[in-house]
Design an enzyme around this catalytic site. Structure first.
Site, mmCIF file in Angstrom:
data_model
loop_
_atom_site.group_PDB
_atom_site.id
_atom_site.type_symbol
_atom_site.label_atom_id
_atom_site.label_comp_id
_atom_site.label_asym_id
_atom_site.label_seq_id
_atom_site.Cartn_x
_atom_site.Cartn_y
_atom_site.Cartn_z
ATOM 1 N N ARG A 6 23.755 -20.195 43.387
ATOM 2 C CA ARG A 6 23.932 -18.773 43.069
ATOM 3 C C ARG A 6 23.338 -18.641 41.682
ATOM 4 O O ARG A 6 23.868 -19.153 40.715
ATOM 5 C CB ARG A 6 25.413 -18.411 43.093
ATOM 6 N N HIS A 51 23.352 -15.923 36.126
ATOM 7 C CA HIS A 51 23.613 -14.485 36.049
ATOM 8 C C HIS A 51 24.831 -14.213 35.180
ATOM 9 O O HIS A 51 25.527 -15.130 34.744
ATOM 10 C CB HIS A 51 23.844 -13.928 37.457
ATOM 11 N N HIS A 69 27.817 -10.602 34.565
ATOM 12 C CA HIS A 69 28.186 -9.257 35.016
ATOM 13 C C HIS A 69 29.197 -8.647 34.059
ATOM 14 O O HIS A 69 29.755 -9.343 33.195
ATOM 15 C CB HIS A 69 28.734 -9.253 36.448
ATOM 16 N N GLU A 108 35.209 -12.782 36.251
ATOM 17 C CA GLU A 108 35.148 -13.409 37.579
ATOM 18 C C GLU A 108 36.176 -14.534 37.675
ATOM 19 O O GLU A 108 36.163 -15.462 36.879
ATOM 20 C CB GLU A 108 33.744 -13.968 37.810
ATOM 21 N N HIS A 118 26.573 -17.599 33.677
ATOM 22 C CA HIS A 118 27.007 -18.803 34.382
ATOM 23 C C HIS A 118 26.159 -19.024 35.625
ATOM 24 O O HIS A 118 25.352 -18.170 36.023
ATOM 25 C CB HIS A 118 28.481 -18.694 34.767
ATOM 26 N N GLU A 164 28.421 -6.947 44.180
ATOM 27 C CA GLU A 164 27.703 -8.215 44.067
ATOM 28 C C GLU A 164 26.197 -7.982 43.893
ATOM 29 O O GLU A 164 25.487 -8.845 43.369
ATOM 30 C CB GLU A 164 27.973 -9.060 45.320
#
Length: 409
Positions: free
Chosen positions: A118, A121, A123, A127, A166, A191
């Site tokens: 993944r 990124h 946000h 999380e 992360h 997402e």
């Protein structure tokens, strides 16, 4: 008051436990599944039916007599969420778009095959994650250049504060990578709206990239033209090799071994509570992991610190939510379902299956807190409680003064 009498009192007080006729049809059940009949109330469904779906929602099709009024939908199954398929894995989410009542938190279920990533990124939302199966490696840095890298297995947690960059990579394991649940502290999270390193690079002029990194423009000739999101990558090296020095380690590790905690053991099951008192990095999400034996009950209670977002890991159960104004509604849950309880609403969760019922409770709060109905009654002047409930004084006198998180069958 002996243990059997106490259990009998709690069972009698439980919303939805009213005595029902013994005839299967009178109970709203036939060979074809549940039907909307309760005693002399209701009738058959004459139009189109979905028996397979109805079988999963017995208490929705034929609710107990104690259900009343209108409460919003408090259930969503990840099986109904859109599945985003990528080379190396998939993702699906439950947000206010799928479950409109879920305003405080949202969730993502994600699968990464071994070595799939993944991508790097960050946000706006914090999380929180629970590892469902397999193994993964996570990496991150904070605003001071302090670093973090660790490997996780089933039952482990991670937490990244908002804005912290992360990555997540599936590791070789018995299930070919990993699967995990992500929970975000905003119901409107998407997402698809994360800040991706490849997306940023693709939308920055190459002369600016060259100036920023001190490299020739030609060095960026092969950067991806669009986001990678989930993609296969080389097998990672050793964990020690991935633990880069930077400005030192982060002060509070971003990983916690939840299932390694000593549980609270009761006759009806076990409870593990993980909040910022144990997992110090997790400043905005507190959680609990419950395992209920068949017939056991997560006692009648409510939470004074926010909405509750649930995820069911195994088994079958039912929950009735009391919303004041004589409103109450019962829902069925099974593995893969999301449950939601709005702030301060009373509820219980009962294992209605033949195997353990395992579920997570999450809260947008640094601390876990609940209030027990039985304890409140036990610690309030008993004459006052009797005046309200009309219970025998001996029954009130025998109520437990300590919380009984899980009541046995």
């Amino acid at each position: 008051m002996d243990d059997m009498s106490r259990r009998g009192f709690i069972a009698a007080a439980t919303v939805g436990a009213a005595t029902m006729p013994t005839s299967p049809r009178a109970q709203g059940a036939t060979a074809d599944g549940p039907i909307p009949i309760r005693g002399g109330d209701g009738a058959d469904v004459l139009g189109p039916r979905n028996p397979a779906r109805e079988a999963q929602d017995r208490w929705t099709v034929a609710p107990p007599k104690t259900d009343h009024g209108t409460l919003p939908n408090l259930k969503w199954s990840f099986a109904d969420s859109h599945m985003r398929l990528e080379e190396g894995g998939w993702a699906r989410q439950t947000t206010i778009r799928e479950l409109p009542i879920s305003k405080a938190m949202s969730g993502v279920n994600m699968r990464l095959k071994a070595n799939a990533v993944r991508e790097m990124h960050w946000h706006k939302e914090a999380e929180w994650a629970y590892m469902l199966k397999g193994k993964a490696r996570v990496t991150a840095i904070d605003q001071d250049g302090r670093t973090f890298a660790d490997d996780l297995g089933e039952g482990d947690l991670w937490y990244f504060p908002s804005g912290i960059p992360h990555s997540i990579q599936g590791l070789e394991s018995e299930v070919d990578g990993c699967e995990f649940l992500l929970v975000f502290d905003d119901g409107a999270f998407s997402e698809d709206s994360t800040f991706l390193i490849t997306d940023w690079l693709a939308h920055t002029p190459k002369d600016v990239l060259a100036k920023n990194f001190g490299l020739p423009e030609s060095a960026f000739a092969n950067i991806p033209e669009k986001e990678l999101y989930i993609f296969p990558a080389p097998k990672p090296g050793t964990l020690a090799g991935d633990r880069l020095e930077g400005a030192g380690p982060v002060p509070n590790p971003f990983v916690h071994r939840m299932t390694a905690q000593d549980p609270i053991r009761t006759k009806g099951g076990t409870v593990r509570i993980t909040d910022s008192s144990l997992f110090k990095a997790s400043k905005t999400i507190a959680a609990a992991l419950f395992e209920l034996e068949p017939g056991a009950l997560r006692e009648m209670h409510w939470h004074p610190n926010g909405d509750e977002w649930q995820y069911y890991l195994s088994g079958k159960g039912r929950m009735t939510v009391f919303g004041s104004e004589s409103k109450a509604r019962t829902f069925d849950y099974q593995a893969g379902d999301v449950g939601y309880v709005p702030f301060a609403m009373g509820h219980y969760i009962e294992n209605t299956g033949s195997e353990k019922l395992t579920f997570l409770e999450m809260f947008r709060s640094p601390n876990y807190a609940d209030l027990s109905l039985a304890q409140w009654m036990a610690l309030t002047p008993h004459a006052l409680v009797q005046a309200h409930t009309k219970l025998e004084r001996a029954n009130i006198d025998g109520l437990p003064t300590r919380k009984n998180l899980v009541v046995p069958a």
